[in-house]
Design an enzyme around this catalytic site. Structure first.
Site, PDB file in Angstrom:
ATOM      1  N   TYR A   1      35.833  38.461  46.515  1.00  0.00           N
ATOM      2  CA  TYR A   1      34.973  37.616  45.691  1.00  0.00           C
ATOM      3  C   TYR A   1      35.800  36.624  44.869  1.00  0.00           C
ATOM      4  O   TYR A   1      35.554  35.411  44.883  1.00  0.00           O
ATOM      5  CB  TYR A   1      34.083  38.440  44.751  1.00  0.00           C
ATOM      6  CG  TYR A   1      33.604  37.555  43.632  1.00  0.00           C
ATOM      7  CD1 TYR A   1      32.611  36.617  43.876  1.00  0.00           C
ATOM      8  CD2 TYR A   1      34.222  37.560  42.379  1.00  0.00           C
ATOM      9  CE1 TYR A   1      32.218  35.723  42.893  1.00  0.00           C
ATOM     10  CE2 TYR A   1      33.842  36.668  41.394  1.00  0.00           C
ATOM     11  CZ  TYR A   1      32.843  35.753  41.662  1.00  0.00           C
ATOM     12  OH  TYR A   1      32.489  34.863  40.708  1.00  0.00           O
TER      13      TYR A   1
ATOM     14  N   GLU B   1      37.349  34.515  35.638  1.00  0.00           N
ATOM     15  CA  GLU B   1      36.833  35.307  36.751  1.00  0.00           C
ATOM     16  C   GLU B   1      37.263  36.765  36.659  1.00  0.00           C
ATOM     17  O   GLU B   1      36.489  37.678  36.964  1.00  0.00           O
ATOM     18  CB  GLU B   1      37.277  34.714  38.094  1.00  0.00           C
ATOM     19  CG  GLU B   1      36.553  33.437  38.479  1.00  0.00           C
ATOM     20  CD  GLU B   1      35.045  33.623  38.630  1.00  0.00           C
ATOM     21  OE1 GLU B   1      34.599  34.751  38.866  1.00  0.00           O
ATOM     22  OE2 GLU B   1      34.316  32.631  38.493  1.00  0.00           O
TER      23      GLU B   1
ATOM     24  N   GLN C   1      32.234  42.456  36.686  1.00  0.00           N
ATOM     25  CA  GLN C   1      31.360  43.522  36.172  1.00  0.00           C
ATOM     26  C   GLN C   1      31.163  43.430  34.662  1.00  0.00           C
ATOM     27  O   GLN C   1      30.984  44.442  33.984  1.00  0.00           O
ATOM     28  CB  GLN C   1      31.935  44.900  36.523  1.00  0.00           C
ATOM     29  CG  GLN C   1      32.022  45.130  38.009  1.00  0.00           C
ATOM     30  CD  GLN C   1      30.679  45.352  38.629  1.00  0.00           C
ATOM     31  OE1 GLN C   1      30.101  46.411  38.529  1.00  0.00           O
ATOM     32  NE2 GLN C   1      30.137  44.322  39.272  1.00  0.00           N
TER      33      GLN C   1
ATOM     34  N   THR D   1      31.121  55.306  33.929  1.00  0.00           N
ATOM     35  CA  THR D   1      30.377  54.949  35.135  1.00  0.00           C
ATOM     36  C   THR D   1      29.996  56.178  35.937  1.00  0.00           C
ATOM     37  O   THR D   1      28.897  56.267  36.464  1.00  0.00           O
ATOM     38  CB  THR D   1      31.228  54.035  36.041  1.00  0.00           C
ATOM     39  OG1 THR D   1      31.732  52.972  35.246  1.00  0.00           O
ATOM     40  CG2 THR D   1      30.402  53.480  37.168  1.00  0.00           C
TER      41      THR D   1
ATOM     42  N   TRP E   1      35.126  28.013  29.946  1.00  0.00           N
ATOM     43  CA  TRP E   1      36.088  27.848  31.045  1.00  0.00           C
ATOM     44  C   TRP E   1      35.631  26.773  32.030  1.00  0.00           C
ATOM     45  O   TRP E   1      36.293  26.499  33.005  1.00  0.00           O
ATOM     46  CB  TRP E   1      36.284  29.172  31.791  1.00  0.00           C
ATOM     47  CG  TRP E   1      35.006  29.885  32.078  1.00  0.00           C
ATOM     48  CD1 TRP E   1      34.193  29.723  33.161  1.00  0.00           C
ATOM     49  CD2 TRP E   1      34.395  30.885  31.261  1.00  0.00           C
ATOM     50  NE1 TRP E   1      33.102  30.550  33.063  1.00  0.00           N
ATOM     51  CE2 TRP E   1      33.213  31.283  31.910  1.00  0.00           C
ATOM     52  CE3 TRP E   1      34.730  31.495  30.047  1.00  0.00           C
ATOM     53  CZ2 TRP E   1      32.349  32.257  31.382  1.00  0.00           C
ATOM     54  CZ3 TRP E   1      33.875  32.461  29.524  1.00  0.00           C
ATOM     55  CH2 TRP E   1      32.704  32.834  30.187  1.00  0.00           C
TER      56      TRP E   1
ATOM     57  N   ASP F   1      28.994  37.334  44.745  1.00  0.00           N
ATOM     58  CA  ASP F   1      29.003  38.324  43.675  1.00  0.00           C
ATOM     59  C   ASP F   1      27.605  38.915  43.583  1.00  0.00           C
ATOM     60  O   ASP F   1      26.769  38.685  44.452  1.00  0.00           O
ATOM     61  CB  ASP F   1      29.421  37.669  42.353  1.00  0.00           C
ATOM     62  CG  ASP F   1      28.357  36.701  41.864  1.00  0.00           C
ATOM     63  OD1 ASP F   1      27.512  36.292  42.678  1.00  0.00           O
ATOM     64  OD2 ASP F   1      28.357  36.355  40.674  1.00  0.00           O
TER      65      ASP F   1
ATOM     66  N   GLY G   1      36.976  46.854  28.548  1.00  0.00           N
ATOM     67  CA  GLY G   1      36.713  47.783  29.645  1.00  0.00           C
ATOM     68  C   GLY G   1      37.489  47.481  30.921  1.00  0.00           C
ATOM     69  O   GLY G   1      38.114  46.433  31.063  1.00  0.00           O
TER      70      GLY G   1
END
Length: 401
Positions: free
Chosen positions: A151, A68, A73, A331, A51, A169, A112
């Site tokens: 962010y 992005e 994460q 998580t 990218w 970040d 995810g």
DNA sequence: AACGCGTGGTC
DNA sequence: TGACCAAGCGT
């Protein structure tokens, strides 16, 4: 500890003599010197990523935005094949806006955080409708779009439009808390971190500066065993001087979730079709495909699992529990699923809210990984979730220590 | 503000 | 090997 941040553009006074330098209290690093060292390092060591535009060329806002969102994460290695798949399927933001949500979810399966895929689609439509298919170039306009937070708005503005802002970040957080040996725990110390970031001077190269900070955090200023000897900011780094770079950022410990259990039911027809349903749009694994399961709870027992799966006893005469369990860690809680299987006679209707998926269509379903584990446990090959992790990207590996 | 939200890699 | 972590966002 209170840290004075010098106004941008003005340098702190330097001590006059070497002895004064040794005796002087720790100073804020000189912003202009930091910029020169970091951009110089970036020009020599920048990673080549799908990218990113070549040096000196501004990147395509669509590619920056897509990457992005995927990178939230999520590691670069995991993102690369998905990025290639998406840009091939949707060459422009208009193409993505014109697509069905379901096809977007299918391509996202395995990556995810599925709310990102729904927001991605909503954002594409918002750009198409509100902005004529062209990404806006200001932090505020970007921030107003679905799936774009503080962010990401700053990152896109800097990288795709060279707006002089510094996105923060996890990488930047680590680099800056180490540079300043910031004692304040995160996330409480974020406002102070913001001030430290704002004191930096991207010097007309905001996109390069932001990506340089991230590359530095990803390849040199790593969470464990940072390669300080290779770091362009080694000399001014307060954490390194103190001999404890790994000790930053300071973070409050987080608590763990409690184990939940449940049962998953894999009904297989003679022709290989499998009974599935779609999860609710909101919440855990929202909108993704699953085989029927009981609720997942801390006090679940597999003894009378079928009692908690309405309608399934009518699908097949004999349900059989497979040995072992499927384990998965989310998580916020770990999960154990007991797996039941049944061979279903031809011609049996799917109960309300469920449907049969033909054997050949299983790989294309939006199964999250936990469901792929369940299918594999039942002897069904769900096919690899991620697209082929094909062509290697540049890996700035350093020698082992 | 704190929590819910996936997955894969690392040591 | 389990704990921690990775280019966070929405509520």
């Amino acid at each position: 500890m209170t840290v004075a941040v010098p106004p941008a553009g003005r340098k702190p006074r330097l001590p006059r003599t070497p002895s004064a330098a040794r005796l002087a209290p720790a100073r804020r690093p000189d912003a202009a010197a930091l910029t020169a060292a970091l951009l110089g390092w970036y020009d020599r060591h920048r990673r080549v990523l799908p990218w990113r535009a070549p040096a000196g060329v501004r990147a395509d806002p669509y590619a920056v935005w897509l990457s992005e969102i995927m990178l939230q994460q999520t590691t670069v290695k995991a993102v690369v094949p998905y990025f290639r798949t998406f840009t091939a399927a949707f060459p422009t933001v208009r193409d993505l806006a014109a697509a069905e949500l379901d096809s977007v979810l299918r391509l996202w399966a395995g990556l995810g955080y599925y709310a990102r895929a729904r927001n991605l689609h909503a954002c594409a439509r918002a750009v198409a409708e509100r902005h004529g298919g062209v990404f806006p170039g200001t932090v505020d306009a970007l921030r107003a779009l679905p799936g774009i937070g503080d962010y990401t708005a700053n990152a896109i503005a800097a990288i795709a439009f060279d707006v002089p802002v510094v996105p923060i970040d996890g990488n930047v957080e680590r680099v800056l808390t180490r540079l300043h040996a910031l004692e304040e725990e995160l996330p409480g110390g974020k406002p102070r971190l913001r001030a430290l970031a704002d004191a930096l001077e991207p010097a007309g190269r905001a996109g390069d500066f932001a990506q340089a900070l991230m590359d530095l955090g990803a390849t040199i200023c790593t969470p464990k065993s940072p390669a300080c000897v290779l770091c362009p900011w080694s000399e001014p780094c307060a954490a390194r001087r103190r001999g404890d770079p790994e000790g930053f950022p300071r973070k409050a410990p987080k608590k763990e979730g409690t184990l939940r259990r449940g049962a998953a039911f894999v009904a297989v027809r003679g022709d290989g079709a499998v009974l599935v349903r779609s999860r609710p749009e909101k919440g855990l694994l929202g909108g993704m495909t699953e085989v029927p399961t009981t609720a997942w709870s801390a006090d679940f027992s597999p003894q009378n699992a079928l009692d908690h799966a309405p309608g399934l006893d009518a699908v097949a005469p004999g349900w059989r529990r497979l040995p072992g369990v499927v384990t998965h860690v989310f998580t916020h809680f770990p999960l154990e699923l007991f797996v039941f299987v049944a061979a279903v006679p031809a011609g049996v209707d799917a109960p309300a809210g469920t449907r049969w998926v033909a054997q050949g269509d299983i790989a294309g379903e939006a199964f999250p990984n936990v469901m792929r584990k369940v299918l594999a446990h039942a002897g069904i090959d769900p096919k690899p979730a991620p697209p082929d992790p094909s062509p290697r990207i540049s890996k700035p590996k350093r020698s082992p220590r």
